[in-house]
Motif scaffolding. Structure first.
Motif, PDB file in Angstrom:
ATOM      1  N   LEU A  60      15.162  -4.538 -53.437  1.00 50.11           N
ATOM      2  CA  LEU A  60      13.839  -3.919 -53.367  1.00 50.11           C
ATOM      3  C   LEU A  60      13.796  -2.678 -54.262  1.00 50.11           C
ATOM      4  O   LEU A  60      12.839  -2.469 -55.015  1.00 50.11           O
ATOM      5  N   LYS A  62      15.450  -2.039 -56.820  1.00 50.23           N
ATOM      6  CA  LYS A  62      15.503  -2.412 -58.239  1.00 50.23           C
ATOM      7  C   LYS A  62      14.179  -3.013 -58.719  1.00 50.23           C
ATOM      8  O   LYS A  62      14.035  -3.351 -59.882  1.00 50.23           O
ATOM      9  N   GLY A  63      13.242  -3.162 -57.778  1.00 49.55           N
ATOM     10  CA  GLY A  63      11.931  -3.700 -58.155  1.00 49.55           C
ATOM     11  C   GLY A  63      11.848  -5.207 -58.162  1.00 49.55           C
ATOM     12  O   GLY A  63      10.965  -5.787 -58.811  1.00 49.55           O
ATOM     13  N   SER A  64      12.755  -5.876 -57.430  1.00 47.22           N
ATOM     14  CA  SER A  64      12.764  -7.340 -57.409  1.00 47.22           C
ATOM     15  C   SER A  64      11.499  -7.887 -56.747  1.00 47.22           C
ATOM     16  O   SER A  64      11.269  -7.664 -55.554  1.00 47.22           O
ATOM     17  N   ARG A  65      10.705  -8.622 -57.503  1.00 54.45           N
ATOM     18  CA  ARG A  65       9.498  -9.222 -56.957  1.00 54.45           C
ATOM     19  C   ARG A  65       9.846 -10.278 -55.915  1.00 54.45           C
ATOM     20  O   ARG A  65       9.167 -10.411 -54.891  1.00 54.45           O
ATOM     21  N   VAL A  68      10.520  -8.599 -52.639  1.00 54.72           N
ATOM     22  CA  VAL A  68       9.256  -8.150 -52.024  1.00 54.72           C
ATOM     23  C   VAL A  68       8.568  -9.333 -51.349  1.00 54.72           C
ATOM     24  O   VAL A  68       8.066  -9.219 -50.215  1.00 54.72           O
ATOM     25  N   SER A 181      10.592   4.037 -47.071  1.00 51.17           N
ATOM     26  CA  SER A 181      10.826   3.109 -48.177  1.00 51.17           C
ATOM     27  C   SER A 181      10.374   1.695 -47.808  1.00 51.17           C
ATOM     28  O   SER A 181       9.701   1.011 -48.595  1.00 51.17           O
ATOM     29  N   LYS A 184       6.665   1.328 -47.910  1.00 55.89           N
ATOM     30  CA  LYS A 184       6.188   1.253 -49.296  1.00 55.89           C
ATOM     31  C   LYS A 184       6.218  -0.193 -49.786  1.00 55.89           C
ATOM     32  O   LYS A 184       5.225  -0.697 -50.349  1.00 55.89           O
ATOM     33  N   TYR A 185       7.344  -0.886 -49.543  1.00 59.96           N
ATOM     34  CA  TYR A 185       7.464  -2.268 -50.037  1.00 59.96           C
ATOM     35  C   TYR A 185       6.656  -3.248 -49.195  1.00 59.96           C
ATOM     36  O   TYR A 185       6.198  -4.276 -49.701  1.00 59.96           O
ATOM     37  N   ILE A 188       3.298  -2.984 -50.773  1.00 60.51           N
ATOM     38  CA  ILE A 188       3.255  -3.726 -52.041  1.00 60.51           C
ATOM     39  C   ILE A 188       3.118  -5.226 -51.774  1.00 60.51           C
ATOM     40  O   ILE A 188       2.343  -5.925 -52.432  1.00 60.51           O
ATOM     41  N   ASP A 194       1.011   1.487 -52.801  1.00 63.27           N
ATOM     42  CA  ASP A 194       2.332   1.603 -52.185  1.00 63.27           C
ATOM     43  C   ASP A 194       2.471   2.784 -51.225  1.00 63.27           C
ATOM     44  O   ASP A 194       3.283   2.757 -50.307  1.00 63.27           O
TER      45      ASP A 194
END
Length: 360
Positions: A60, A62-65, A68, A181, A184-185, A188, A194
Protein backbone atom coordinates in the motif's frame (compact mmCIF):
# COMPACT_ATOMS: atom_id res chain seq x y z
CA UNK A 1 -17.59 16.93 26.54
CA UNK A 2 -17.49 13.13 26.65
CA UNK A 3 -20.90 11.46 26.95
CA UNK A 4 -21.74 10.13 30.42
CA UNK A 5 -23.06 6.55 30.26
CA UNK A 6 -25.05 4.55 32.79
CA UNK A 7 -23.01 2.74 35.44
CA UNK A 8 -22.53 -0.96 34.78
CA UNK A 9 -23.24 -3.47 37.55
CA UNK A 10 -20.08 -4.16 39.54
CA UNK A 11 -18.86 -7.75 39.35
CA UNK A 12 -17.72 -9.40 42.56
CA UNK A 13 -14.77 -11.70 43.37
CA UNK A 14 -16.80 -14.81 42.64
CA UNK A 15 -17.25 -13.63 39.07
CA UNK A 16 -13.56 -12.87 38.42
CA UNK A 17 -12.62 -15.64 36.01
CA UNK A 18 -8.98 -15.78 37.07
CA UNK A 19 -10.06 -16.37 40.67
CA UNK A 20 -12.48 -19.06 39.48
CA UNK A 21 -9.65 -20.68 37.56
CA UNK A 22 -7.46 -20.73 40.68
CA UNK A 23 -10.19 -22.65 42.49
CA UNK A 24 -9.61 -25.55 40.04
CA UNK A 25 -13.25 -26.54 39.98
CA UNK A 26 -15.01 -28.06 36.98
CA UNK A 27 -18.23 -26.33 37.98
CA UNK A 28 -19.15 -23.25 35.97
CA UNK A 29 -21.19 -20.62 37.87
CA UNK A 30 -24.67 -20.20 36.40
CA UNK A 31 -23.96 -16.58 35.41
CA UNK A 32 -21.46 -17.81 32.81
CA UNK A 33 -23.49 -20.71 31.38
CA UNK A 34 -25.07 -19.72 28.07
CA UNK A 35 -28.42 -20.75 26.71
CA UNK A 36 -28.21 -23.59 24.19
CA UNK A 37 -28.63 -21.28 21.18
CA UNK A 38 -25.69 -19.11 22.30
CA UNK A 39 -23.19 -21.84 23.10
CA UNK A 40 -20.21 -22.27 20.78
CA UNK A 41 -20.10 -25.39 18.64
CA UNK A 42 -16.74 -26.91 19.46
CA UNK A 43 -14.57 -28.75 16.94
CA UNK A 44 -16.37 -27.72 13.77
CA UNK A 45 -14.24 -27.75 10.60
CA UNK A 46 -14.02 -24.57 8.55
CA UNK A 47 -12.71 -24.74 4.95
CA UNK A 48 -9.30 -23.08 4.39
CA UNK A 49 -10.98 -20.90 1.76
CA UNK A 50 -12.65 -19.13 4.70
CA UNK A 51 -9.35 -17.62 5.91
CA UNK A 52 -9.67 -13.85 6.17
CA UNK A 53 -7.62 -11.76 3.69
CA UNK A 54 -4.08 -10.59 4.42
CA UNK A 55 -3.09 -7.07 3.36
CA UNK A 56 0.57 -6.16 2.87
CA UNK A 57 0.97 -2.62 4.20
CA UNK A 58 4.33 -2.22 2.45
CA UNK A 59 2.58 -2.64 -0.91
CA UNK A 60 0.00 0.00 0.00
CA UNK A 61 2.75 2.42 0.98
CA UNK A 62 4.46 1.79 -2.38
CA UNK A 63 1.26 2.82 -4.13
CA UNK A 64 0.25 -0.64 -5.36
CA UNK A 65 -3.12 -0.35 -7.07
CA UNK A 66 -3.64 -4.10 -6.74
CA UNK A 67 -3.18 -3.91 -2.97
CA UNK A 68 -5.67 -1.02 -2.75
CA UNK A 69 -8.17 -3.12 -4.71
CA UNK A 70 -7.49 -6.10 -2.44
CA UNK A 71 -8.07 -3.88 0.61
CA UNK A 72 -11.35 -2.61 -0.86
CA UNK A 73 -12.51 -6.16 -1.58
CA UNK A 74 -11.54 -7.24 1.95
CA UNK A 75 -13.59 -4.41 3.47
CA UNK A 76 -16.60 -5.12 1.27
CA UNK A 77 -16.62 -8.91 1.35
CA UNK A 78 -15.30 -9.59 4.84
CA UNK A 79 -15.18 -6.43 6.98
CA UNK A 80 -12.07 -8.05 8.51
CA UNK A 81 -8.49 -8.44 7.33
CA UNK A 82 -5.00 -8.96 8.70
CA UNK A 83 -2.18 -6.51 8.07
CA UNK A 84 1.45 -7.57 7.69
CA UNK A 85 4.51 -5.34 7.25
CA UNK A 86 2.70 -2.64 9.23
CA UNK A 87 5.97 -0.94 10.28
CA UNK A 88 5.27 -1.29 14.01
CA UNK A 89 8.38 -2.63 15.70
CA UNK A 90 7.91 -6.27 16.66
CA UNK A 91 9.74 -5.65 19.93
CA UNK A 92 7.04 -3.11 20.87
CA UNK A 93 4.32 -5.70 20.17
CA UNK A 94 6.20 -8.17 22.35
CA UNK A 95 6.61 -5.63 25.17
CA UNK A 96 2.94 -4.68 25.25
CA UNK A 97 1.99 -8.36 25.38
CA UNK A 98 4.46 -9.09 28.17
CA UNK A 99 3.34 -6.13 30.29
CA UNK A 100 -0.35 -6.84 29.70
CA UNK A 101 0.13 -10.41 30.92
CA UNK A 102 2.08 -9.16 33.91
CA UNK A 103 -0.80 -6.86 34.78
CA UNK A 104 -3.37 -9.68 34.64
CA UNK A 105 -1.10 -11.89 36.76
CA UNK A 106 -1.01 -9.31 39.57
CA UNK A 107 -2.90 -10.23 42.76
CA UNK A 108 -6.59 -9.37 42.60
CA UNK A 109 -6.17 -6.81 45.39
CA UNK A 110 -3.66 -4.90 43.23
CA UNK A 111 -5.90 -4.96 40.13
CA UNK A 112 -8.84 -3.79 42.22
CA UNK A 113 -7.01 -0.48 42.67
CA UNK A 114 -8.07 0.27 39.09
CA UNK A 115 -11.78 -0.66 39.08
CA UNK A 116 -14.07 -0.07 36.16
CA UNK A 117 -15.51 3.20 37.42
CA UNK A 118 -19.18 4.14 37.52
CA UNK A 119 -20.17 5.90 34.32
CA UNK A 120 -17.31 4.56 32.22
CA UNK A 121 -16.01 1.45 30.50
CA UNK A 122 -12.47 2.21 31.67
CA UNK A 123 -10.63 0.23 34.33
CA UNK A 124 -10.41 -3.42 35.40
CA UNK A 125 -13.42 -5.73 35.43
CA UNK A 126 -16.18 -6.56 32.97
CA UNK A 127 -17.80 -3.99 30.70
CA UNK A 128 -21.35 -3.88 29.32
CA UNK A 129 -22.92 -5.50 32.40
CA UNK A 130 -26.18 -3.81 33.38
CA UNK A 131 -28.30 -6.35 35.26
CA UNK A 132 -27.85 -9.01 37.93
CA UNK A 133 -29.27 -11.74 35.69
CA UNK A 134 -27.15 -10.89 32.62
CA UNK A 135 -24.80 -13.63 31.44
CA UNK A 136 -21.11 -12.88 31.97
CA UNK A 137 -18.21 -13.44 29.59
CA UNK A 138 -15.32 -15.74 30.55
CA UNK A 139 -12.92 -12.82 30.37
CA UNK A 140 -11.20 -10.20 32.49
CA UNK A 141 -10.75 -6.77 30.89
CA UNK A 142 -8.60 -3.75 31.50
CA UNK A 143 -9.45 -0.69 29.42
CA UNK A 144 -8.02 2.83 29.15
CA UNK A 145 -9.08 5.92 27.24
CA UNK A 146 -6.00 7.27 25.46
CA UNK A 147 -6.90 10.14 23.10
CA UNK A 148 -7.87 12.91 23.26
CA UNK A 149 -6.29 13.72 26.60
CA UNK A 150 -9.54 14.71 28.32
CA UNK A 151 -10.93 11.16 28.15
CA UNK A 152 -8.06 9.81 30.22
CA UNK A 153 -8.55 8.96 33.86
CA UNK A 154 -4.99 8.93 35.13
CA UNK A 155 -6.07 7.46 38.47
CA UNK A 156 -6.54 4.12 36.74
CA UNK A 157 -3.30 4.18 34.75
CA UNK A 158 -1.33 1.52 36.66
CA UNK A 159 1.97 2.03 38.43
CA UNK A 160 2.56 -1.74 38.12
CA UNK A 161 4.00 -3.33 36.10
CA UNK A 162 6.83 -0.82 35.75
CA UNK A 163 6.77 0.98 32.37
CA UNK A 164 3.26 -0.28 31.64
CA UNK A 165 1.77 3.19 31.17
CA UNK A 166 4.61 4.58 29.06
CA UNK A 167 4.50 1.48 26.84
CA UNK A 168 0.76 1.99 26.33
CA UNK A 169 1.57 5.56 25.23
CA UNK A 170 4.20 4.42 22.74
CA UNK A 171 2.06 1.57 21.43
CA UNK A 172 -1.01 3.79 21.01
CA UNK A 173 0.98 6.36 19.00
CA UNK A 174 2.06 3.67 16.55
CA UNK A 175 -1.44 2.21 16.25
CA UNK A 176 -2.80 5.72 15.63
CA UNK A 177 -0.42 6.16 12.69
CA UNK A 178 -1.53 2.81 11.30
CA UNK A 179 -5.23 3.71 11.57
CA UNK A 180 -4.71 7.03 9.80
CA UNK A 181 -2.79 5.31 7.03
CA UNK A 182 -5.36 2.55 6.59
CA UNK A 183 -8.21 5.06 6.44
CA UNK A 184 -6.34 6.92 3.71
CA UNK A 185 -6.14 3.78 1.55
CA UNK A 186 -9.70 2.78 2.39
CA UNK A 187 -10.78 6.21 1.09
CA UNK A 188 -8.75 5.74 -2.10
CA UNK A 189 -10.40 2.34 -2.62
CA UNK A 190 -13.79 4.07 -2.38
CA UNK A 191 -12.68 6.67 -4.98
CA UNK A 192 -12.84 9.39 -2.31
CA UNK A 193 -10.32 12.09 -1.43
CA UNK A 194 -7.57 10.33 0.52
CA UNK A 195 -7.78 12.66 3.55
CA UNK A 196 -11.56 12.68 3.85
CA UNK A 197 -11.77 10.58 7.00
CA UNK A 198 -8.94 12.32 8.84
CA UNK A 199 -10.45 15.73 8.10
CA UNK A 200 -13.91 14.60 9.19
CA UNK A 201 -12.80 12.82 12.36
CA UNK A 202 -11.02 15.79 13.97
CA UNK A 203 -9.02 14.70 17.02
CA UNK A 204 -9.92 11.03 16.82
CA UNK A 205 -10.98 9.15 19.93
CA UNK A 206 -8.75 6.22 20.78
CA UNK A 207 -9.07 3.63 23.54
CA UNK A 208 -7.21 0.42 24.29
CA UNK A 209 -8.59 -2.67 26.00
CA UNK A 210 -6.70 -5.75 27.08
CA UNK A 211 -8.73 -8.96 27.30
CA UNK A 212 -7.51 -11.99 29.22
CA UNK A 213 -9.28 -15.34 28.81
CA UNK A 214 -8.08 -18.00 31.27
CA UNK A 215 -8.51 -21.66 30.36
CA UNK A 216 -12.07 -22.81 30.99
CA UNK A 217 -12.99 -26.35 32.15
CA UNK A 218 -16.16 -26.26 30.03
CA UNK A 219 -15.53 -24.10 26.93
CA UNK A 220 -18.65 -25.61 25.35
CA UNK A 221 -20.86 -23.80 27.90
CA UNK A 222 -19.43 -20.28 27.90
CA UNK A 223 -18.35 -17.43 25.66
CA UNK A 224 -15.15 -15.47 26.11
CA UNK A 225 -16.81 -12.39 24.63
CA UNK A 226 -20.43 -12.00 23.54
CA UNK A 227 -21.23 -11.52 19.83
CA UNK A 228 -21.12 -7.85 18.81
CA UNK A 229 -19.97 -5.36 16.22
CA UNK A 230 -17.70 -2.49 17.24
CA UNK A 231 -18.92 1.10 17.45
CA UNK A 232 -15.56 2.41 16.19
CA UNK A 233 -14.47 3.33 12.68
CA UNK A 234 -11.59 0.85 12.80
CA UNK A 235 -10.59 -1.70 15.41
CA UNK A 236 -7.03 -3.05 15.63
CA UNK A 237 -6.53 -6.39 17.39
CA UNK A 238 -3.25 -7.88 18.49
CA UNK A 239 -3.53 -11.54 19.43
CA UNK A 240 -0.99 -12.75 21.98
CA UNK A 241 1.72 -15.05 20.66
CA UNK A 242 1.07 -18.61 21.75
CA UNK A 243 -2.51 -17.84 22.72
CA UNK A 244 -5.34 -20.18 21.86
CA UNK A 245 -7.31 -19.30 18.72
CA UNK A 246 -10.36 -17.59 20.12
CA UNK A 247 -11.57 -14.84 17.77
CA UNK A 248 -14.44 -15.85 15.48
CA UNK A 249 -16.29 -13.76 12.92
CA UNK A 250 -19.76 -14.36 11.52
CA UNK A 251 -19.72 -14.87 7.76
CA UNK A 252 -22.61 -16.36 5.82
CA UNK A 253 -24.10 -17.42 9.17
CA UNK A 254 -20.97 -19.46 9.97
CA UNK A 255 -18.62 -18.64 12.85
CA UNK A 256 -15.18 -18.55 11.23
CA UNK A 257 -12.08 -18.74 13.48
CA UNK A 258 -9.36 -16.20 12.72
CA UNK A 259 -5.99 -17.90 12.33
CA UNK A 260 -3.44 -15.21 13.27
CA UNK A 261 -0.61 -14.69 10.78
CA UNK A 262 2.83 -14.21 12.41
CA UNK A 263 3.33 -10.61 13.62
CA UNK A 264 0.11 -9.53 11.91
CA UNK A 265 -2.56 -7.23 13.29
CA UNK A 266 -6.23 -7.97 12.72
CA UNK A 267 -8.33 -5.02 11.52
CA UNK A 268 -12.09 -4.80 11.40
CA UNK A 269 -14.63 -2.31 10.14
CA UNK A 270 -16.75 -0.71 12.87
CA UNK A 271 -20.30 0.65 12.84
CA UNK A 272 -19.03 4.16 12.06
CA UNK A 273 -17.54 3.12 8.70
CA UNK A 274 -20.68 1.16 7.88
CA UNK A 275 -22.69 4.37 8.28
CA UNK A 276 -20.19 6.56 6.40
CA UNK A 277 -20.06 4.12 3.46
CA UNK A 278 -23.87 3.80 3.47
CA UNK A 279 -23.59 0.06 4.11
CA UNK A 280 -21.11 -0.67 1.30
CA UNK A 281 -18.66 -1.75 4.02
CA UNK A 282 -20.38 -3.47 6.93
CA UNK A 283 -19.30 -3.92 10.51
CA UNK A 284 -19.14 -7.61 11.24
CA UNK A 285 -20.39 -9.51 14.24
CA UNK A 286 -17.61 -11.28 16.08
CA UNK A 287 -17.09 -13.11 19.36
CA UNK A 288 -14.42 -14.92 21.39
CA UNK A 289 -14.48 -18.53 22.54
CA UNK A 290 -12.38 -20.16 25.23
CA UNK A 291 -10.09 -23.21 25.44
CA UNK A 292 -9.93 -25.95 28.04
CA UNK A 293 -6.16 -25.85 28.48
CA UNK A 294 -4.79 -22.68 26.88
CA UNK A 295 -5.30 -19.09 27.88
CA UNK A 296 -5.60 -16.16 25.48
CA UNK A 297 -4.58 -12.52 25.51
CA UNK A 298 -5.78 -9.89 23.08
CA UNK A 299 -4.98 -6.18 22.94
CA UNK A 300 -7.65 -4.16 21.17
CA UNK A 301 -7.51 -0.54 20.00
CA UNK A 302 -10.69 1.31 19.04
CA UNK A 303 -10.30 4.28 16.69
CA UNK A 304 -13.27 6.56 16.16
CA UNK A 305 -14.22 10.15 15.26
CA UNK A 306 -14.24 13.01 17.76
CA UNK A 307 -17.37 13.04 19.92
CA UNK A 308 -18.33 16.37 18.29
CA UNK A 309 -18.32 14.94 14.75
CA UNK A 310 -21.62 14.80 12.86
CA UNK A 311 -21.88 11.56 10.92
CA UNK A 312 -24.03 10.21 8.13
CA UNK A 313 -23.58 8.47 4.77
CA UNK A 314 -21.13 10.28 2.51
CA UNK A 315 -23.00 11.92 -0.41
CA UNK A 316 -20.64 10.24 -2.90
CA UNK A 317 -21.94 6.85 -1.74
CA UNK A 318 -25.64 7.60 -1.97
CA UNK A 319 -27.55 7.30 -5.27
CA UNK A 320 -30.66 5.74 -6.79
CA UNK A 321 -29.16 2.26 -6.66
CA UNK A 322 -27.92 2.76 -3.08
CA UNK A 323 -30.45 4.99 -1.29
CA UNK A 324 -29.56 6.54 2.07
CA UNK A 325 -29.80 3.89 4.81
CA UNK A 326 -28.69 5.86 7.86
CA UNK A 327 -29.63 9.17 9.43
CA UNK A 328 -27.22 11.91 10.44
CA UNK A 329 -26.26 11.94 14.11
CA UNK A 330 -23.62 13.12 16.56
CA UNK A 331 -20.90 10.55 17.22
CA UNK A 332 -20.84 11.35 20.93
CA UNK A 333 -24.50 10.41 21.13
CA UNK A 334 -23.83 7.10 19.39
CA UNK A 335 -20.86 6.40 21.65
CA UNK A 336 -23.07 6.95 24.70
CA UNK A 337 -25.76 4.69 23.20
CA UNK A 338 -23.20 1.98 22.44
CA UNK A 339 -21.61 1.74 25.88
CA UNK A 340 -24.90 1.89 27.75
CA UNK A 341 -26.25 -1.26 26.09
CA UNK A 342 -25.12 -4.85 26.51
CA UNK A 343 -23.31 -6.56 23.65
CA UNK A 344 -26.02 -8.02 21.46
CA UNK A 345 -24.93 -8.61 17.87
CA UNK A 346 -25.49 -5.53 15.72
CA UNK A 347 -28.50 -4.30 17.64
CA UNK A 348 -26.86 -1.01 18.68
CA UNK A 349 -26.56 0.06 15.03
CA UNK A 350 -30.35 0.36 14.88
CA UNK A 351 -29.70 3.76 16.51
CA UNK A 352 -28.46 5.05 13.15
CA UNK A 353 -30.84 3.36 10.74
CA UNK A 354 -33.51 5.33 8.95
CA UNK A 355 -36.70 3.98 10.47
CA UNK A 356 -38.22 2.82 7.19
CA UNK A 357 -35.14 0.74 6.47
CA UNK A 358 -35.59 -2.82 7.71
CA UNK A 359 -32.16 -4.16 6.90
CA UNK A 360 -28.71 -3.23 5.72
Amino acid sequence: MAPVPISPIKVGHIDDVQELRKAKTMAIPARFVRNMAERPTMGSTIPSSMDIPVIDMSNLLKGSRNEVLKLAASCEEWGFFQVINHEIDISLLERIEKLSMEFFMLPLEEKKKYPMLPGTVQGYGQAFVFSEDQKLDWCNMFALGVEPQFIRNLKIWPTKPIKFSETIEEYSREIRKLCKSLLKYIAIGLCLKDGIFEEMFGVAVQAVRMNYYPPCPRPDLVLGLSPHSDGSALTVLQQGQGSSIGLQILKNNIWVPVQPAPNALVINIGDTLEVLTNGKYKSVEHRAVTHMEKDRLSIVTFYAPSYETELGPLPELVDETMPCKYRRYNHGEYSKHYITNKLQGKKTLEFAKIQSENST
